[in-house]
Design a protein around this motif. Structure first.
Motif, PDB file in Angstrom:
ATOM      1  N   ASP A 145      -8.254  39.285  26.336  1.00 31.84           N
ATOM      2  CA  ASP A 145      -8.862  40.327  25.522  1.00 31.84           C
ATOM      3  C   ASP A 145      -7.877  40.941  24.527  1.00 31.84           C
ATOM      4  O   ASP A 145      -8.240  41.247  23.388  1.00 31.84           O
ATOM      5  CB  ASP A 145      -9.437  41.431  26.417  1.00 31.84           C
ATOM      6  CG  ASP A 145     -10.694  40.984  27.151  1.00 31.84           C
ATOM      7  OD1 ASP A 145     -11.331  40.006  26.699  1.00 31.84           O
ATOM      8  OD2 ASP A 145     -11.035  41.600  28.182  1.00 31.84           O
ATOM      9  N   ALA A 146      -6.644  41.135  24.939  1.00 30.23           N
ATOM     10  CA  ALA A 146      -5.645  41.726  24.041  1.00 30.23           C
ATOM     11  C   ALA A 146      -5.377  40.816  22.848  1.00 30.23           C
ATOM     12  O   ALA A 146      -5.273  41.277  21.699  1.00 30.23           O
ATOM     13  CB  ALA A 146      -4.347  41.996  24.806  1.00 30.23           C
ATOM     14  N   LEU A 147      -5.288  39.514  23.103  1.00 31.67           N
ATOM     15  CA  LEU A 147      -5.061  38.562  22.020  1.00 31.67           C
ATOM     16  C   LEU A 147      -6.288  38.467  21.117  1.00 31.67           C
ATOM     17  O   LEU A 147      -6.164  38.364  19.893  1.00 31.67           O
ATOM     18  CB  LEU A 147      -4.721  37.179  22.602  1.00 31.67           C
ATOM     19  CG  LEU A 147      -4.451  36.065  21.590  1.00 31.67           C
ATOM     20  CD1 LEU A 147      -3.270  36.430  20.695  1.00 31.67           C
ATOM     21  CD2 LEU A 147      -4.171  34.748  22.320  1.00 31.67           C
ATOM     22  N   LYS A 183      -8.403  40.839  20.497  1.00 29.34           N
ATOM     23  CA  LYS A 183      -8.400  42.051  19.686  1.00 29.34           C
ATOM     24  C   LYS A 183      -7.383  41.943  18.548  1.00 29.34           C
ATOM     25  O   LYS A 183      -7.673  42.283  17.396  1.00 29.34           O
ATOM     26  CB  LYS A 183      -8.090  43.266  20.558  1.00 29.34           C
ATOM     27  CG  LYS A 183      -8.124  44.613  19.839  1.00 29.34           C
ATOM     28  CD  LYS A 183      -7.933  45.744  20.841  1.00 29.34           C
ATOM     29  CE  LYS A 183      -8.134  47.112  20.203  1.00 29.34           C
ATOM     30  NZ  LYS A 183      -7.055  47.431  19.233  1.00 29.34           N
ATOM     31  N   GLN A 184      -6.206  41.450  18.865  1.00 29.70           N
ATOM     32  CA  GLN A 184      -5.152  41.317  17.854  1.00 29.70           C
ATOM     33  C   GLN A 184      -5.577  40.366  16.735  1.00 29.70           C
ATOM     34  O   GLN A 184      -5.427  40.677  15.548  1.00 29.70           O
ATOM     35  CB  GLN A 184      -3.860  40.807  18.493  1.00 29.70           C
ATOM     36  CG  GLN A 184      -2.704  40.648  17.524  1.00 29.70           C
ATOM     37  CD  GLN A 184      -1.470  40.049  18.186  1.00 29.70           C
ATOM     38  OE1 GLN A 184      -1.540  39.493  19.274  1.00 29.70           O
ATOM     39  NE2 GLN A 184      -0.347  40.162  17.530  1.00 29.70           N
ATOM     40  N   ARG A 185      -6.138  39.223  17.108  1.00 34.44           N
ATOM     41  CA  ARG A 185      -6.570  38.241  16.108  1.00 34.44           C
ATOM     42  C   ARG A 185      -7.743  38.767  15.285  1.00 34.44           C
ATOM     43  O   ARG A 185      -7.796  38.584  14.072  1.00 34.44           O
ATOM     44  CB  ARG A 185      -6.949  36.937  16.781  1.00 34.44           C
ATOM     45  CG  ARG A 185      -5.788  36.163  17.384  1.00 34.44           C
ATOM     46  CD  ARG A 185      -6.264  34.880  18.023  1.00 34.44           C
ATOM     47  NE  ARG A 185      -6.909  34.012  17.052  1.00 34.44           N
ATOM     48  CZ  ARG A 185      -7.799  33.081  17.365  1.00 34.44           C
ATOM     49  NH1 ARG A 185      -8.176  32.912  18.637  1.00 34.44           N
ATOM     50  NH2 ARG A 185      -8.329  32.310  16.429  1.00 34.44           N
ATOM     51  N   GLY A 186      -8.676  39.443  15.970  1.00 31.36           N
ATOM     52  CA  GLY A 186      -9.828  40.000  15.254  1.00 31.36           C
ATOM     53  C   GLY A 186      -9.421  41.065  14.255  1.00 31.36           C
ATOM     54  O   GLY A 186      -9.929  41.096  13.114  1.00 31.36           O
ATOM     55  N   GLU A 187      -8.518  41.962  14.628  1.00 32.24           N
ATOM     56  CA  GLU A 187      -8.067  43.016  13.722  1.00 32.24           C
ATOM     57  C   GLU A 187      -7.255  42.433  12.583  1.00 32.24           C
ATOM     58  O   GLU A 187      -7.261  42.966  11.460  1.00 32.24           O
ATOM     59  CB  GLU A 187      -7.271  44.045  14.504  1.00 32.24           C
ATOM     60  CG  GLU A 187      -8.155  44.882  15.439  1.00 32.24           C
ATOM     61  CD  GLU A 187      -7.365  45.935  16.209  1.00 32.24           C
ATOM     62  OE1 GLU A 187      -6.126  45.788  16.280  1.00 32.24           O
ATOM     63  OE2 GLU A 187      -7.998  46.851  16.741  1.00 32.24           O
ATOM     64  N   THR A 188      -6.522  41.344  12.833  1.00 32.18           N
ATOM     65  CA  THR A 188      -5.779  40.683  11.770  1.00 32.18           C
ATOM     66  C   THR A 188      -6.719  40.145  10.700  1.00 32.18           C
ATOM     67  O   THR A 188      -6.496  40.288   9.499  1.00 32.18           O
ATOM     68  CB  THR A 188      -4.916  39.535  12.330  1.00 32.18           C
ATOM     69  OG1 THR A 188      -3.965  40.074  13.241  1.00 32.18           O
ATOM     70  CG2 THR A 188      -4.194  38.807  11.207  1.00 32.18           C
ATOM     71  N   ILE A 189      -7.817  39.524  11.153  1.00 34.11           N
ATOM     72  CA  ILE A 189      -8.812  39.016  10.200  1.00 34.11           C
ATOM     73  C   ILE A 189      -9.417  40.166   9.412  1.00 34.11           C
ATOM     74  O   ILE A 189      -9.562  40.089   8.179  1.00 34.11           O
ATOM     75  CB  ILE A 189      -9.924  38.231  10.938  1.00 34.11           C
ATOM     76  CG1 ILE A 189      -9.328  36.974  11.592  1.00 34.11           C
ATOM     77  CG2 ILE A 189     -11.032  37.841   9.961  1.00 34.11           C
ATOM     78  CD1 ILE A 189     -10.284  36.246  12.510  1.00 34.11           C
TER      79      ILE A 189
END
Length: 209
Positions: A199-201, A203-209
């Protein structure tokens, strides 16, 4: 593609505390109806504009439909415009906006129309193909256009990366805690679970996009 089917369904369904009435536009014959049934909804309206596909798969469709599933062989825009039903989750499995025929499902006007057919706190979800690790300028333009168009209609919009980039929109809060919610609900999936999704990864990838 069980990974795509699970992502398309569970990324959206897990956002709602009690999804009862579901709108599924295309994707039903690929296995997504089986995934939706894990939530024991009250009704599923499956809209499929490809009549040839419905005819080809009529035996398969007959085996998996029951009293809660209604199949509508019609244009999705026409169905949404005319239906009096109100939905808790709407999942769109449509081609990316690359032609005039497909573009009409990704406009401000369409999102506004669809929002009128959604219950308070309902969730809209759709996915588009995108490069997995690098967004070129064309992908940036497309993702940002869709994101900000959705933001004109819905209070909250997030992107969950997976087999596609999944856009989730709602006036209620949205979460990246997919694996956590799958475990909390006791849903058994082959891929969308804590063994494969961090989940943390996410979230990180989604916010980066």
């Amino acid at each position: 593609n069980f990974m795509l089917n699970e992502e398309a369904v569970h990324f959206a369904m897990l956002q709602h505390p009690d999804p009862e009435n579901i709108l599924l536009v295309s994707g039903g014959l690929s296995g997504q109806i089986a995934e939706l049934n894990k939530y024991t909804p009250e009704s599923i309206d499956y809209v499929e504009h490809n009549r040839w596909l419905l005819a080809l798969m009529k035996d398969t469709l007959a085996k998996m439909t029951d009293e809660i599933i209604a199949v509508h062989a019609t244009d999705p825009l026409r169905f949404i415009r005319n239906t009096r039903k109100i939905y808790d989750v709407a999942i769109l499995n449509l081609p990316a906006p690359s032609t005039l025929q497909n573009n009409r499902f990704f406009t401000l006007e369409f999102f506004t129309l669809l929002n009128k057919k959604l219950s308070p706190g309902a969730v809209l979800s759709f996915g588009i193909q995108s490069p997995p690790n690098y967004l070129n300028q064309e992908a940036v333009d497309l993702n940002s256009t869709l994101y900000f168009t959705l933001k004109k209609v819905f209070q909250n919009v997030i992107i969950l990366p997976g087999e596609q980039n999944y856009f989730l929109a709602s006036d209620a809060a949205l979460t990246y805690q997919i694996a956590e919610r799958v475990q909390a609900k006791g849903i058994e999936n082959r891929y969308v679970n804590s063994y494969y999704i961090d989940d943390a990864l996410l979230k990180q990838r989604g916010e980066t996009i």
